[in-house]
Scaffold this motif. Sequence first.
Motif: not given
Length: 96
Positions: A16-21, A36-46
């Motif tokens: 439940g910590t990450r969302l991938a789209a 990252d669902l806790a912070t809303g931070e974008e962790l990866l964009r590729t």
Amino acid sequence: LNVSPSTSSLSLSPDGTRLAAIVGDMSAPSGLLVFDLATGEELLRTSVPVAMEGDEVSFDGTAIAVGNYSEGYGPVRIYDVASGDERTIDTHGILP
């Protein structure tokens, strides 16, 4: 989280910590975003050089697998969320 009006797949990590789209309109290239669902931070964009139909997040949210169910679309691509490094598995469809 503003993903995109053309989001074609969303996957939540089992913990439940990450969302991938996957974003795009089923034509190449596709985009892959991880949050990252806790912070809303974008962790990866590729950008992924082929059309993607599905994604799966590892249990701990550290890796994302993306692929296409049809032959001819190349291997399954696995991305390390922290580094963005890519590796591949030479298969298509549902993994054994």
